[in-house]
Write a protein that holds these residues in place. Structure first.
Motif, PDB file in Angstrom:
ATOM      1  N   GLU A  53      14.362  -2.160 -23.082  1.00 57.93           N
ATOM      2  CA  GLU A  53      13.947  -3.376 -24.177  1.00 57.93           C
ATOM      3  C   GLU A  53      14.051  -4.600 -23.307  1.00 57.93           C
ATOM      4  O   GLU A  53      13.211  -5.340 -23.580  1.00 57.93           O
ATOM      5  CB  GLU A  53      15.255  -3.593 -25.130  1.00 57.93           C
ATOM      6  CG  GLU A  53      15.075  -4.731 -26.161  1.00 57.93           C
ATOM      7  CD  GLU A  53      16.319  -5.123 -26.871  1.00 57.93           C
ATOM      8  OE1 GLU A  53      16.943  -5.990 -26.968  1.00 57.93           O
ATOM      9  OE2 GLU A  53      16.497  -4.028 -27.845  1.00 57.93           O
ATOM     10  N   ALA A  54      14.896  -4.908 -22.329  1.00 59.11           N
ATOM     11  CA  ALA A  54      14.628  -6.125 -21.660  1.00 59.11           C
ATOM     12  C   ALA A  54      13.455  -6.052 -20.801  1.00 59.11           C
ATOM     13  O   ALA A  54      12.613  -7.043 -20.743  1.00 59.11           O
ATOM     14  CB  ALA A  54      15.903  -6.341 -20.533  1.00 59.11           C
ATOM     15  N   MET A  55      12.925  -4.767 -20.167  1.00 58.24           N
ATOM     16  CA  MET A  55      11.828  -4.776 -19.288  1.00 58.24           C
ATOM     17  C   MET A  55      10.578  -5.031 -20.333  1.00 58.24           C
ATOM     18  O   MET A  55       9.579  -5.618 -19.968  1.00 58.24           O
ATOM     19  CB  MET A  55      11.840  -3.623 -18.624  1.00 58.24           C
ATOM     20  CG  MET A  55      12.813  -3.514 -17.460  1.00 58.24           C
ATOM     21  SD  MET A  55      12.550  -2.059 -16.168  1.00 58.24           S
ATOM     22  CE  MET A  55      13.631  -1.012 -17.279  1.00 58.24           C
ATOM     23  N   GLU A  56      10.499  -4.306 -21.466  1.00 58.61           N
ATOM     24  CA  GLU A  56       9.426  -4.427 -22.439  1.00 58.61           C
ATOM     25  C   GLU A  56       9.312  -6.031 -22.793  1.00 58.61           C
ATOM     26  O   GLU A  56       8.020  -6.510 -22.964  1.00 58.61           O
ATOM     27  CB  GLU A  56       9.718  -3.469 -23.600  1.00 58.61           C
ATOM     28  CG  GLU A  56       9.474  -2.248 -23.359  1.00 58.61           C
ATOM     29  CD  GLU A  56       9.869  -1.295 -24.757  1.00 58.61           C
ATOM     30  OE1 GLU A  56      10.326  -2.094 -25.702  1.00 58.61           O
ATOM     31  OE2 GLU A  56       9.652  -0.175 -24.753  1.00 58.61           O
ATOM     32  N   ALA A  57      10.276  -6.779 -22.997  1.00 58.76           N
ATOM     33  CA  ALA A  57      10.404  -8.002 -23.277  1.00 58.76           C
ATOM     34  C   ALA A  57       9.624  -8.962 -22.384  1.00 58.76           C
ATOM     35  O   ALA A  57       8.790  -9.872 -22.600  1.00 58.76           O
ATOM     36  CB  ALA A  57      11.762  -8.774 -23.641  1.00 58.76           C
ATOM     37  N   VAL A  58      10.007  -8.648 -21.057  1.00 60.92           N
ATOM     38  CA  VAL A  58       9.454  -9.427 -19.925  1.00 60.92           C
ATOM     39  C   VAL A  58       8.002  -9.091 -19.771  1.00 60.92           C
ATOM     40  O   VAL A  58       7.245  -9.847 -19.571  1.00 60.92           O
ATOM     41  CB  VAL A  58      10.330  -9.213 -18.751  1.00 60.92           C
ATOM     42  CG1 VAL A  58       9.708  -9.781 -17.467  1.00 60.92           C
ATOM     43  CG2 VAL A  58      11.590  -9.552 -18.616  1.00 60.92           C
ATOM     44  N   ILE A  59       7.709  -7.916 -19.769  1.00 55.00           N
ATOM     45  CA  ILE A  59       6.180  -7.307 -19.808  1.00 55.00           C
ATOM     46  C   ILE A  59       5.326  -8.233 -20.724  1.00 55.00           C
ATOM     47  O   ILE A  59       4.379  -8.455 -20.534  1.00 55.00           O
ATOM     48  CB  ILE A  59       6.176  -6.030 -19.678  1.00 55.00           C
ATOM     49  CG1 ILE A  59       6.741  -5.281 -18.452  1.00 55.00           C
ATOM     50  CG2 ILE A  59       4.819  -5.582 -20.102  1.00 55.00           C
ATOM     51  CD1 ILE A  59       6.995  -3.752 -18.505  1.00 55.00           C
ATOM     52  N   HIS A  60       6.018  -7.978 -22.068  1.00 56.10           N
ATOM     53  CA  HIS A  60       5.151  -8.717 -23.114  1.00 56.10           C
ATOM     54  C   HIS A  60       5.152 -10.044 -22.798  1.00 56.10           C
ATOM     55  O   HIS A  60       3.937 -10.492 -23.333  1.00 56.10           O
ATOM     56  CB  HIS A  60       5.951  -8.280 -24.620  1.00 56.10           C
ATOM     57  CG  HIS A  60       5.463  -6.893 -25.242  1.00 56.10           C
ATOM     58  ND1 HIS A  60       6.029  -5.783 -24.857  1.00 56.10           N
ATOM     59  CD2 HIS A  60       4.451  -6.491 -25.889  1.00 56.10           C
ATOM     60  CE1 HIS A  60       5.697  -4.749 -25.396  1.00 56.10           C
ATOM     61  NE2 HIS A  60       4.630  -5.315 -26.188  1.00 56.10           N
ATOM     62  N   ALA A  61       5.967 -10.788 -22.491  1.00 63.51           N
ATOM     63  CA  ALA A  61       5.922 -12.228 -22.315  1.00 63.51           C
ATOM     64  C   ALA A  61       4.930 -12.468 -21.286  1.00 63.51           C
ATOM     65  O   ALA A  61       4.153 -13.673 -21.348  1.00 63.51           O
ATOM     66  CB  ALA A  61       7.254 -12.752 -22.070  1.00 63.51           C
ATOM     67  N   ALA A  62       4.894 -11.675 -20.310  1.00 67.71           N
ATOM     68  CA  ALA A  62       3.851 -12.018 -19.070  1.00 67.71           C
ATOM     69  C   ALA A  62       2.454 -11.630 -19.436  1.00 67.71           C
ATOM     70  O   ALA A  62       1.538 -12.420 -18.891  1.00 67.71           O
ATOM     71  CB  ALA A  62       4.441 -11.079 -17.666  1.00 67.71           C
ATOM     72  N   PHE A  63       2.164 -10.719 -20.120  1.00 64.37           N
ATOM     73  CA  PHE A  63       0.804 -10.002 -20.398  1.00 64.37           C
ATOM     74  C   PHE A  63       0.355 -10.055 -21.794  1.00 64.37           C
ATOM     75  O   PHE A  63      -0.790 -10.208 -22.270  1.00 64.37           O
ATOM     76  CB  PHE A  63       0.800  -8.611 -19.861  1.00 64.37           C
ATOM     77  CG  PHE A  63       0.856  -8.580 -18.543  1.00 64.37           C
ATOM     78  CD1 PHE A  63       0.160  -9.053 -17.668  1.00 64.37           C
ATOM     79  CD2 PHE A  63       2.223  -7.873 -18.110  1.00 64.37           C
ATOM     80  CE1 PHE A  63       0.442  -8.816 -16.211  1.00 64.37           C
ATOM     81  CE2 PHE A  63       2.427  -7.687 -16.753  1.00 64.37           C
ATOM     82  CZ  PHE A  63       1.528  -8.180 -15.751  1.00 64.37           C
ATOM     83  N   MET A  64       1.242 -10.675 -22.794  1.00 69.05           N
ATOM     84  CA  MET A  64       0.862 -10.804 -24.121  1.00 69.05           C
ATOM     85  C   MET A  64       1.737 -12.043 -24.855  1.00 69.05           C
ATOM     86  O   MET A  64       2.185 -11.691 -25.741  1.00 69.05           O
ATOM     87  CB  MET A  64       1.371  -9.484 -24.891  1.00 69.05           C
ATOM     88  CG  MET A  64       0.656  -8.104 -24.389  1.00 69.05           C
ATOM     89  SD  MET A  64       1.361  -6.608 -25.022  1.00 69.05           S
ATOM     90  CE  MET A  64       0.749  -6.625 -26.719  1.00 69.05           C
ATOM     91  N   PRO A  65       1.555 -12.989 -24.172  1.00 69.50           N
ATOM     92  CA  PRO A  65       2.242 -14.397 -24.645  1.00 69.50           C
ATOM     93  C   PRO A  65       1.914 -14.594 -26.032  1.00 69.50           C
ATOM     94  O   PRO A  65       2.971 -15.023 -26.597  1.00 69.50           O
ATOM     95  CB  PRO A  65       2.146 -15.430 -23.500  1.00 69.50           C
ATOM     96  CG  PRO A  65       0.754 -14.901 -22.956  1.00 69.50           C
ATOM     97  CD  PRO A  65       0.711 -13.309 -23.040  1.00 69.50           C
ATOM     98  N   GLU A  66       0.707 -14.978 -26.318  1.00 68.58           N
ATOM     99  CA  GLU A  66       0.534 -15.040 -27.770  1.00 68.58           C
ATOM    100  C   GLU A  66       1.276 -14.114 -28.792  1.00 68.58           C
ATOM    101  O   GLU A  66       1.692 -14.631 -29.846  1.00 68.58           O
ATOM    102  CB  GLU A  66      -0.898 -14.988 -27.949  1.00 68.58           C
ATOM    103  CG  GLU A  66      -1.610 -15.915 -27.210  1.00 68.58           C
ATOM    104  CD  GLU A  66      -2.236 -15.128 -25.780  1.00 68.58           C
ATOM    105  OE1 GLU A  66      -2.004 -14.141 -25.620  1.00 68.58           O
ATOM    106  OE2 GLU A  66      -2.525 -16.090 -24.982  1.00 68.58           O
TER     107      GLU A  66
END
Length: 73
Positions: A53-66
Motif C-alpha cells: 500500500e505504501a509503495m502504491e501510494a508513492v508511485i501514484h503520487a509520482a506518476f498520477m498526481p491528478e
C-alpha cells in the motif's frame, strides 16, 4: 508441496487475474535498506497498512498526481 500451498495457489492466481483485468501490472523492485526502513516506520505510524500500500501510494503520487488529488485510494 504442502496441502495449504496447493489450496492457496488457485486463490492467488484468481486474485492476480482479477488485478490484471482491472489494469494492474505486477513488477518487482529493489529498494535500499533505508527506504524499506522508512516504509516500515510509516506503517508503524499507521500511515499505511502494508508495504504494498505504501509503495502504491508513492508511485501514484509520482506518476498520477491528478488522480491522487481527486480520488483517494
Amino acid at each position: 508441496m504442502s496441502a495449504s500451498v496447493q489450496k492457496s495457489a488457485p486463490r492467488v492466481a484468481a486474485i492476480r487475474l482479477k488485478r490484471q483485468e482491472a489494469g494492474f501490472y505486477e513488477t518487482t523492485v529493489f529498494v535500499h535498506k533505508q527506504a524499506r526502513e522508512g516504509i516500515d516506520r510509516a506503517i508503524a505510524e499507521g500511515r499505511f497498512k502494508s508495504r504494498r500500500e505504501a509503495m502504491e501510494a508513492v508511485i501514484h503520487a509520482a506518476f498520477m498526481p491528478e488522480e491522487c488529488a481527486t480520488k483517494p485510494r
